[in-house]
Design a protein around this motif. Sequence first.
Motif, PDB file in Angstrom:
ATOM      1  N   ASN A   6       0.901  -1.284   0.012  1.00  0.00           N
ATOM      2  CA  ASN A   6       0.044   0.050   0.100  1.00  0.00           C
ATOM      3  C   ASN A   6       0.906   1.246  -0.071  1.00  0.00           C
ATOM      4  O   ASN A   6       0.344   2.465  -0.378  1.00  0.00           O
ATOM      5  CB  ASN A   6      -1.060   0.027   1.223  1.00  0.00           C
TER       6      ASN A   6
ATOM      7  N   SER B 243      -4.618   6.141  -2.963  1.00  0.00           N
ATOM      8  CA  SER B 243      -3.358   6.444  -3.353  1.00  0.00           C
ATOM      9  C   SER B 243      -2.389   6.169  -2.267  1.00  0.00           C
ATOM     10  O   SER B 243      -1.176   5.968  -2.384  1.00  0.00           O
ATOM     11  CB  SER B 243      -3.066   7.606  -3.936  1.00  0.00           C
TER      12      SER B 243
ATOM     13  N   THR C  19      -2.841   6.733   4.629  1.00  0.00           N
ATOM     14  CA  THR C  19      -1.840   5.617   5.414  1.00  0.00           C
ATOM     15  C   THR C  19      -0.527   6.498   5.734  1.00  0.00           C
ATOM     16  O   THR C  19       0.093   5.869   6.836  1.00  0.00           O
ATOM     17  CB  THR C  19      -1.272   4.553   4.137  1.00  0.00           C
TER      18      THR C  19
ATOM     19  N   ARG D 126      -1.340   8.180   9.061  1.00  0.00           N
ATOM     20  CA  ARG D 126      -1.508   7.096  10.251  1.00  0.00           C
ATOM     21  C   ARG D 126       0.003   6.958  10.498  1.00  0.00           C
ATOM     22  O   ARG D 126       0.220   6.581  11.613  1.00  0.00           O
ATOM     23  CB  ARG D 126      -2.045   5.804   9.917  1.00  0.00           C
TER      24      ARG D 126
HETATM   25  N1  LIG Z   1      -7.865  -0.572   7.085  1.00  0.00           N
HETATM   26  C1  LIG Z   1      -7.381  -1.038   5.773  1.00  0.00           C
HETATM   27  N2  LIG Z   1      -7.198  -2.404   5.727  1.00  0.00           N
HETATM   28  C2  LIG Z   1      -6.970  -2.682   4.248  1.00  0.00           C
HETATM   29  N3  LIG Z   1      -6.545  -2.030   3.320  1.00  0.00           N
HETATM   30  C3  LIG Z   1      -6.371  -0.736   3.550  1.00  0.00           C
HETATM   31  C4  LIG Z   1      -7.027  -0.217   4.867  1.00  0.00           C
HETATM   32  N4  LIG Z   1      -6.877   1.083   4.803  1.00  0.00           N
HETATM   33  C5  LIG Z   1      -6.628   1.450   3.407  1.00  0.00           C
HETATM   34  N5  LIG Z   1      -6.148   0.311   2.724  1.00  0.00           N
HETATM   35  C6  LIG Z   1      -5.951   0.192   1.253  1.00  0.00           C
HETATM   36  O1  LIG Z   1      -4.798   0.901   1.129  1.00  0.00           O
HETATM   37  C7  LIG Z   1      -4.659   1.720   0.112  1.00  0.00           C
HETATM   38  C8  LIG Z   1      -4.189   3.263   0.382  1.00  0.00           C
HETATM   39  O2  LIG Z   1      -5.553   3.804   1.203  1.00  0.00           O
HETATM   40  P1  LIG Z   1      -5.374   5.107   1.915  1.00  0.00           P
HETATM   41  O3  LIG Z   1      -4.071   5.430   2.513  1.00  0.00           O
HETATM   42  O4  LIG Z   1      -6.838   5.292   2.716  1.00  0.00           O
HETATM   43  O5  LIG Z   1      -5.543   6.141   0.578  1.00  0.00           O
HETATM   44  P2  LIG Z   1      -6.342   7.588   0.448  1.00  0.00           P
HETATM   45  O6  LIG Z   1      -6.334   8.129   1.551  1.00  0.00           O
HETATM   46  O7  LIG Z   1      -5.194   8.079  -0.495  1.00  0.00           O
HETATM   47  O8  LIG Z   1      -7.605   7.310  -0.253  1.00  0.00           O
HETATM   48  C9  LIG Z   1      -5.911   1.441  -0.622  1.00  0.00           C
HETATM   49  O9  LIG Z   1      -5.565   0.502  -1.570  1.00  0.00           O
HETATM   50  C10 LIG Z   1      -6.741   1.117   0.511  1.00  0.00           C
HETATM   51  O10 LIG Z   1      -7.701   0.255  -0.128  1.00  0.00           O
END
Ligand SMILES: Nc1ncnc2c1ncn2[C@@H]1O[C@H](COP(=O)(O)OP(=O)(O)O)[C@@H](O)[C@H]1O
Length: 251
Positions: A20, A42, A46, A49
């Motif tokens: 990710n 994108s 993440t 966090r």
């Molecule tokens: N808690 C989670 N469990 C599994 N996959 C996740 C989780 N949170 C995000 N993802 C995946 O990680 C990737 C990045 O997500 P995220 O950081 O939330 O993106 P954004 O904030 O840019 O929309 C995506 O493919 C999303 O589906």
Amino acid sequence: MIFFDRVEFRYNEKSETSFNLKEVSFSCQKGLINGVIGGNGSGKSTVARLMAGMIQPLAGTIKVDGASPFAHIIQCGFLAGIIFQNPENQIVGTTVEEDLAFGLENLSLDREQMHSRVAEIARRFNLYDLLKAPVANLSGGQKQLLCIASVMVMEPSWLIFDEPSSHLDPWARQDFWQIVKSFICEKDIGVVVISQLPEDMQHFSHILAFDAGALVFDGTSNQFKKAAIGNTCFNLPESWKFERLMQISND
Ligand SMILES: Nc1ncnc2c1ncn2[C@@H]1O[C@H](COP(=O)(O)OP(=O)(O)O)[C@@H](O)[C@H]1O
Ligand SMILES: [Mg+2]
């Protein structure tokens, strides 16, 4: 400074191939508005966090003001506090005062210290007269302010806003940016703002752009304007496109 060195992360630890976040390296300085942009999924949240120490990288190093944010939480609380997109999910108290005091309960302050911190932050955010008010009575903009205040009261050294203004009306959004800019001027506090809104981009001085978990741009907003015109991945502000067109026609 926030420092990421070859940071990798994946939510599904079993999947050995899909990340990710892929080998992400950058740094963010205090005194600037650091903007994080990119499409849905994108990797922006993440990154947020990881900065806050809510999750730990699979590989690589993360430092916030020289310390590991993940290890720091266990000892002394957040180095970087996150304000999430939807205030409804972040508010935990039934009154404004309760919400502001909630995070402080874990910081082993005495009653006196707790009260003075809550009062000071409430004054700063124009929430002092509302301390006893039920949170349900607040407007959308006031709820957003309460979320920022509830994180600020913990005195983190960085504030990370994860798409905070996406559901604010244009007036509330202006107030939001004024508050963010006041932090940078008055307090020794670092600011990272995640946003997909083109109109927010003009406030960023440093931009990190993500695409499918990879950092695809790291530079100033002027450099970004030049690099991103014609790139359909990012929603650029109309004024930037216009400015660039004028430049090209003058070249
Ligand atoms: N808690 C989670 N469990 C599994 N996959 C996740 C989780 N949170 C995000 N993802 C995946 O990680 C990737 C990045 O997500 P995220 O950081 O939330 O993106 P954004 O904030 O840019 O929309 C995506 O493919 C999303 O589906
Ligand atoms: Mg997100």
